[in-house]
Design an enzyme around this catalytic site. Structure first.
Site, mmCIF file in Angstrom:
data_model
loop_
_atom_site.group_PDB
_atom_site.id
_atom_site.type_symbol
_atom_site.label_atom_id
_atom_site.label_comp_id
_atom_site.label_asym_id
_atom_site.label_seq_id
_atom_site.Cartn_x
_atom_site.Cartn_y
_atom_site.Cartn_z
ATOM 1 N N HIS A 45 0.812 -1.210 0.000
ATOM 2 C CA HIS A 45 0.000 0.000 0.000
ATOM 3 C C HIS A 45 0.848 1.264 0.000
ATOM 4 O O HIS A 45 0.476 2.275 -0.590
ATOM 5 C CB HIS A 45 -0.930 -0.014 1.217
ATOM 6 C CG HIS A 45 -2.087 0.923 1.096
ATOM 7 N ND1 HIS A 45 -3.180 0.653 0.306
ATOM 8 C CD2 HIS A 45 -2.324 2.133 1.660
ATOM 9 C CE1 HIS A 45 -4.040 1.650 0.392
ATOM 10 N NE2 HIS A 45 -3.549 2.558 1.203
ATOM 11 N N LYS A 87 -7.517 13.110 -7.396
ATOM 12 C CA LYS A 87 -6.937 11.774 -7.180
ATOM 13 C C LYS A 87 -8.059 10.797 -6.837
ATOM 14 O O LYS A 87 -9.127 11.191 -6.381
ATOM 15 C CB LYS A 87 -5.923 11.816 -6.026
ATOM 16 C CG LYS A 87 -5.137 10.512 -5.837
ATOM 17 C CD LYS A 87 -4.231 10.608 -4.629
ATOM 18 C CE LYS A 87 -3.398 9.335 -4.468
ATOM 19 N NZ LYS A 87 -2.573 9.378 -3.238
ATOM 20 N N HIS A 91 -10.411 1.977 -0.763
ATOM 21 C CA HIS A 91 -10.595 1.577 0.637
ATOM 22 C C HIS A 91 -11.361 0.265 0.650
ATOM 23 O O HIS A 91 -12.369 0.095 1.331
ATOM 24 C CB HIS A 91 -11.310 2.672 1.434
ATOM 25 C CG HIS A 91 -10.554 3.060 2.672
ATOM 26 N ND1 HIS A 91 -11.143 3.278 3.887
ATOM 27 C CD2 HIS A 91 -9.228 3.258 2.878
ATOM 28 C CE1 HIS A 91 -10.236 3.594 4.785
ATOM 29 N NE2 HIS A 91 -9.058 3.590 4.198
ATOM 30 N N GLN A 236 -10.207 2.155 10.470
ATOM 31 C CA GLN A 236 -10.235 3.451 11.119
ATOM 32 C C GLN A 236 -11.668 3.903 11.393
ATOM 33 O O GLN A 236 -12.614 3.417 10.784
ATOM 34 C CB GLN A 236 -9.538 4.511 10.240
ATOM 35 C CG GLN A 236 -8.182 4.081 9.738
ATOM 36 C CD GLN A 236 -8.239 3.430 8.364
ATOM 37 O OE1 GLN A 236 -9.146 2.675 8.057
ATOM 38 N NE2 GLN A 236 -7.246 3.712 7.543
ATOM 39 N N GLN A 310 -8.017 9.147 12.207
ATOM 40 C CA GLN A 310 -8.335 10.046 11.093
ATOM 41 C C GLN A 310 -8.210 11.525 11.480
ATOM 42 O O GLN A 310 -7.969 11.865 12.628
ATOM 43 C CB GLN A 310 -9.764 9.759 10.625
ATOM 44 C CG GLN A 310 -9.942 8.352 10.081
ATOM 45 C CD GLN A 310 -9.207 8.129 8.779
ATOM 46 O OE1 GLN A 310 -9.613 8.604 7.731
ATOM 47 N NE2 GLN A 310 -8.114 7.401 8.838
ATOM 48 N N ASN A 489 -6.002 6.959 -11.713
ATOM 49 C CA ASN A 489 -6.452 5.566 -11.815
ATOM 50 C C ASN A 489 -6.342 4.835 -10.483
ATOM 51 O O ASN A 489 -5.511 5.148 -9.649
ATOM 52 C CB ASN A 489 -5.685 4.802 -12.909
ATOM 53 C CG ASN A 489 -4.182 4.787 -12.686
ATOM 54 O OD1 ASN A 489 -3.707 4.935 -11.575
ATOM 55 N ND2 ASN A 489 -3.430 4.601 -13.749
ATOM 56 N N GLY A 526 -2.903 8.459 -8.648
ATOM 57 C CA GLY A 526 -3.580 7.170 -8.612
ATOM 58 C C GLY A 526 -3.206 6.318 -7.429
ATOM 59 O O GLY A 526 -2.558 6.769 -6.466
#
Length: 730
Positions: A45, A87, A91, A236, A310, A489, A526
């Site tokens: 990630h 962007k 998730h 989260q 967050q 993307n 992306g």
């Protein structure tokens, strides 16, 4: 402190080779905090270790691109010193585990990517994929995800203006939740994340740090199994009201000229934000973890660094501007703390209780992260099928009714009615059309945005599927009168360690690259989401493309609804009648074999430019791209919202008529033309060498007539189109 060994490293998602590489790089065995930091920075990630090699081959520049990949989001010039920043992010894993919070925090994360660069977010879009409608978890996941997107976006006051939603059994074990956001600011007001200035203070702002989301980035880099539910603590928890305060506080601070660099705390939290800022600026960073605002007592250095709580930001300020900054964040009721400083050591130094608990070279965490050239197999493209022998004993009227009422083609207003798409008062059209149009506030221009992908094409031929996903967004933008500028993307795939999956990824990238180069439509930002597998069963390759274009004059736009009876209907582009991987075959007849339709990029450009110009000249009353479902679905989607019927006259019959109506040949548009504009339009089409065919005329009757042989009641079709979601969620 937990003693680190290979097993502990493996539990953190690191391979044995990666663990040995860490020891070799730093010259010692890492302590537990250091191991956690490596696991966060070296996972898929954050490091893109399986995809980096191929992402580098994508085109990323044109005359309007100001910032391409490498920042929080991409930046394009939209004239008058205005820029659009956008962007898309995934998730997926969190949303499958806990759909409401997973989707909500996906929205929150992409919003921070935008306003951390100085732009006020003006529009959100999403691309959602769920399992079969009859799968026992689908209804729960669908309701949770849609509620999460609405709950966060509506509360923070950013309109959700468009998107797509699809059901397919390949997503039974891994749903996809991709969130896109676009912001607007001035060219000279863009902020970046490159830290600089030894001695400059490092500031923590926003909400307090808790234990939620720890290992979130690592979890998003792993396959699921039967123990998926146990991963709920890695999801989260979002608070849109805090994010709204953070947004306003950051934008206010950005007016003071006090910021050197700024980065949101997203995946891997304080770890990734601090390391990425220092790495980009080639400086060191020292953080006193005792100064980090925590909402829970006794949090360890490991927990503080890996938390994905967050609504938090990390800022490097100009030295001496701390008090000015603190006043702003105090006013907005947010935490503010000077937690560290930039150094000339090129190291990440963490201090807790007056002890150094982490001492790592920044380069070890970033530049020296693994980059794999994984083995890949060239995908085998599906062979042609003689559909004439397979499509028998079906009435055209029956096929039309089945298509219009299928979950993937039905009215999606149940979804977007839960989203506030009009907040901020600059949304020009409602969701459900080709592309969303958002006025640039207090101007006469607009941006248009869309998200799209056809995974069944990508499964059959990843190269053509990747190319088509780009072209589909290009067409969506052209059909509302926007000049396409650039894309973002979100590349959703299965396990890259499997050569066949990596082969899909490589071919999709090649298809995207070829289309982007030819269309002058580059990739400027992306995300890659891999390991979308459960118990070894992966999703179809799903490279979601988000496209953005510019409309210079808001009066020169078009929508997809027929305007009035008595107008002529033309198809722009060639119709061969390609049924391979069509909605008719895939969703209605359950024929999932066959190759997708071919593409000719020169025709894509020619037809798209023609449509834009015809809209500017006001020669077109309405327009709709022809894609999934073919000509007939495009025509129905123009008839249904306008409640205007049509008389179709097509010089085909029998199976050839089915091919013509349901075939998914590319680079096509359906347009509505006033009779008095027909002569000029015909002249222009001939001059430009555009293929065209008149197929009918809009009528006062609420019927669809086809060749004076087939007749469908429009009111009945509207009822069929509207009822699926209503019945599904009873």
């Amino acid at each position: 402190m937990i003693e680190v060994n290979k097993k502990i490293a493996e539990n953190h998602g690191l391979t044995e080779d990666e663990y040995e590489k860490i020891i070799k790089i730093i010259g010692k065995k890492p302590n537990f905090t250091e191991l956690g930091i490596f696991s966060a920075m070296w996972n898929e990630h954050c490091s893109y270790k399986s995809s980096k090699k191929w992402l580098k081959t994508l085109p990323t520049k044109n005359e309007r691109v100001i910032q391409g990949p490498g920042e929080n989001a991409g930046v394009i010039d939209i004239d008058d010193d205005d820029v659009a920043i956008f962007k898309i992010e995934s998730h997926n894993h969190p949303s499958f585990i806990e759909p409401y919070q997973g989707a909500a925090t996906g929205v929150g994360g992409i919003l921070r990517d935008i306003f951390t660069m100085g732009a006020r977010p003006v529009a959100s879009l999403n691309s959602l994929r769920f399992g079969s409608a009859d799968h026992p978890k689908t209804k729960y996941l669908l309701n949770g995800v849609v509620s999460g997107i609405a709950g966060y976006g509506n509360c923070i006051g950013v309109p959700t203006v468009g998107g797509e939603i699809e059901f397919d059994s390949c997503y039974n074990g891994n749903i996809l939740v991709n969130a896109m956001n676009i912001g607007i600011t001035k060219k000279n007001k863009v902020f970046y994340s490159i830290a600089s200035g030894v001695g400059n203070p490092v500031i923590y702002v926003g909400s307090k740090t808790g234990r939620d989301g720890i290992h979130g980035a690592s979890m998003a880099s792993q396959e699921f199994d039967e123990n998926t539910e146990a991963k709920k603590p890695t999801v989260q928890v979002g608070d849109p009201f805090s994010e709204k305060l953070l947004l306003e506080a950051c934008l206010e601070l950005m007016k003071t000229n006090a910021i050197v660099s700024i980065q949101d705390m997203g995946a891997a939290g304080l770890t990734s934000s601090s390391v990425e800022m220092a790495s980009k600026g080639k400086v060191g960073i020292e953080i006193n973890l005792d100064k980090v605002p925590c909402r829970e007592k006794g949090m360890s250095p490991y927990e503080i660094m890996l938390s994905e709580s967050q609504e938090r930001m990390l800022i490097v300020l100009k030295e001496g501007r701390e008090k000015d900054c603190e006043k702003i964040f105090n006013k907005w009721g947010l935490d503010f703390s000077v937690i560290g400083k930039l150094t000339n050591t090129n190291k990440l130094i963490l201090i807790s209780n007056n002890k150094v608990v982490c001492d790592l070279a920044i380069s070890a965490l970033s530049d020296q992260a693994p980059e794999y050239d994984r083995k890949w197999e060239k995908p085998i493209t599906e062979k042609k099928i003689d559909f004439k022998t397979k499509i028998k004993n079906f009435q055209i009227t029956e096929l039309i009714e089945k298509i219009i009422s299928h979950p993937n083609q039905t009215n999606k207003s149940w979804v977007w009615d839960q989203y506030d798409h009009m907040v901020m008062c600059d949304t020009i059209n409602q969701p459900g059309g080709n592309a969303s149009i958002i006025r640039v506030h207090d101007t006469n221009k607009a941006i248009a945005a869309t998200v799209d992908c056809t995974p069944r094409y990508c499964k059959s031929s990843p190269f053509l599927g990747g190319m088509q996903a780009v072209c589909e967004t290009y067409r969506n933008l052209c059909s509302v009168g926007a000049t396409p500028i650039a894309i973002t993307n979100c590349l959703n795939f299965g396990n890259p360690e499997k050569p066949e999956i990596m082969g899909q990824f490589v071919d999709v990238i090649k298809g995207i690259s070829e289309a982007c180069k030819k269309l002058n439509y580059p990739v400027i930002s992306g995300n890659v989401s891999l390991y979308n597998e459960t118990n070894g069963i992966g999703i179809n390759p799903t490279p979601v493309i988000g496209g953005v274009g510019l409309i210079k004059n808001i009066s020169q736009t078009s929508n997809h609804k027929f305007k009035e009876a008595g107008n002529l209907v033309y198809i722009i582009g060639d119709t061969i009648g390609h049924l391979g991987q069509s909605i008719l075959c895939y969703d209605i007849l359950n024929i999932k074999k066959g190759e997708p339709p071919p593409l000719e990029l020169e025709k894509e450009i020619k037809n798209g430019k023609f449509i834009i110009e015809a809209i500017k000249q006001k020669l077109i009353q309405s327009s709709h791209d022809v894609s999934s479902g073919g000509i007939i679905l495009s025509i129905l989607e123009m008839c249904i919202p306008s409640k205007i019927g049509i008389n179709l006259n097509i010089d085909k019959s029998g199976f050839q008529l089915i091919e013509y109506l349901f075939g998914e040949d590319q680079s096509r548009y359906a347009i509505e033309v006033k009779p008095e504009n027909e002569a000029v339009l015909l002249k222009n089409m001939k001059n430009k060498g555009v293929s065209f065919k008149k197929i009918g005329k809009t009528i006062n009757e609420k019927y669809i007539h086809i060749n004076n042989k087939y007749k469908l009641n429009l009111n009945n079709l509207i009822e069929l189109h509207n009822k699926w979601f209503k019945n599904y969620n009873k």
